[in-house]
Write an enzyme that holds these catalytic residues in place. Structure first.
Site, PDB file in Angstrom:
ATOM      1  N   ASP A  83      -0.262   4.999   0.935  1.00  0.00           N
ATOM      2  CA  ASP A  83      -0.523   5.971   2.009  1.00  0.00           C
ATOM      3  C   ASP A  83      -0.662   5.290   3.375  1.00  0.00           C
ATOM      4  O   ASP A  83      -1.457   4.369   3.543  1.00  0.00           O
ATOM      5  CB  ASP A  83      -1.803   6.750   1.694  1.00  0.00           C
ATOM      6  N   ASP A  91       0.855  -1.178   0.000  1.00  0.00           N
ATOM      7  CA  ASP A  91       0.000   0.000   0.000  1.00  0.00           C
ATOM      8  C   ASP A  91       0.902   1.243   0.000  1.00  0.00           C
ATOM      9  O   ASP A  91       2.064   1.166   0.398  1.00  0.00           O
ATOM     10  CB  ASP A  91      -0.874  -0.060   1.258  1.00  0.00           C
TER      11      ASP A  91
HETATM   12 MG   LIG Z   1      -3.134   3.025   3.329  1.00  0.00          MG
END
Ligand SMILES: [Mg+2]
Ligand SMILES: [Zn+2]
Length: 178
Positions: A11, A9
């Site tokens: 962020d 991922d």
């Molecule tokens: Mg995230």
């Protein structure tokens, strides 16, 4: 023969979570990311980013802006000698019902086709339950990091049998010594 990979991922996992980030100048790598990704890279794992970016679909920022942010992340990682093998982004909103918005498997399916990866030997690292559910959806092992929104998902991670790590550095130790 298909290889294992580490799906990441963006962020709250690689960079500091900032709500609907669209300014490359605001990109900040989280602690332990450079060290952890370097260890994984040294072990031969392709590193693949899979990121939901509904801010595009919602009209908060353009795809060009998103590409500029991702280019900045790439640049900061390259300064640390880390090479991302693939970037996959879902620009859609939840109500568009695409097959790429996490936890749906489209981004990982595309990466596995493009890069000849085996999701069942792979890992997904993220800070939200959508990341863990994505791991389940493709038969990979999910790892929650407690950065970003992750501290609020520890109970959920335990309930689905995902590992919980303080950072990508901890997660890399877990993957390498598994
Ligand atoms: Mg995230
Ligand atoms: Zn999508």
């Amino acid at each position: 023969m298909s290889r294992p990979a580490v799906f990441l991922d963006r962020d709250g996992t690689i960079i500091v979570e900032k709500n609907y980030l669209s300014d490359p100048a605001q990109v900040e790598l989280l602690d332990g990311v450079a060290e952890g990704l370097r260890l994984l890279q040294q072990q031969g794992f392709p590193l693949v980013v899979v990121s939901n970016q509904s801010g595009v679909g919602r009209g908060y920022f353009t795809m060009d802006r998103l590409k500029a942010v991702n280019a900045r992340v790439d640049e900061l990682l390259k300064e640390q000698a880390i090479e991302i093998s693939g970037w996959y982004v879902c620009p859609h909103t939840p109500d568009m019902a695409c097959n790429c918005r996490k936890p749906r498997p489209g981004m990982i399916e595309a990466a596995c086709r493009d890069l000849d990866l085996d999701p069942r030997q792979s890992f997904v690292i993220g800070d939200k339950r959508a990341d863990l559910d994505l791991a389940t959806a493709v038969g990979a092992r999910g790892i929650l990091v407690t950065t970003g929104y992750g501290a609020g998902e520890v109970d959920y991670a335990h309930s689905v049998g995902a590992a919980v790590c303080a950072s990508i550095l901890d997660a890399s130790d877990l993957i390498i010594t598994k």
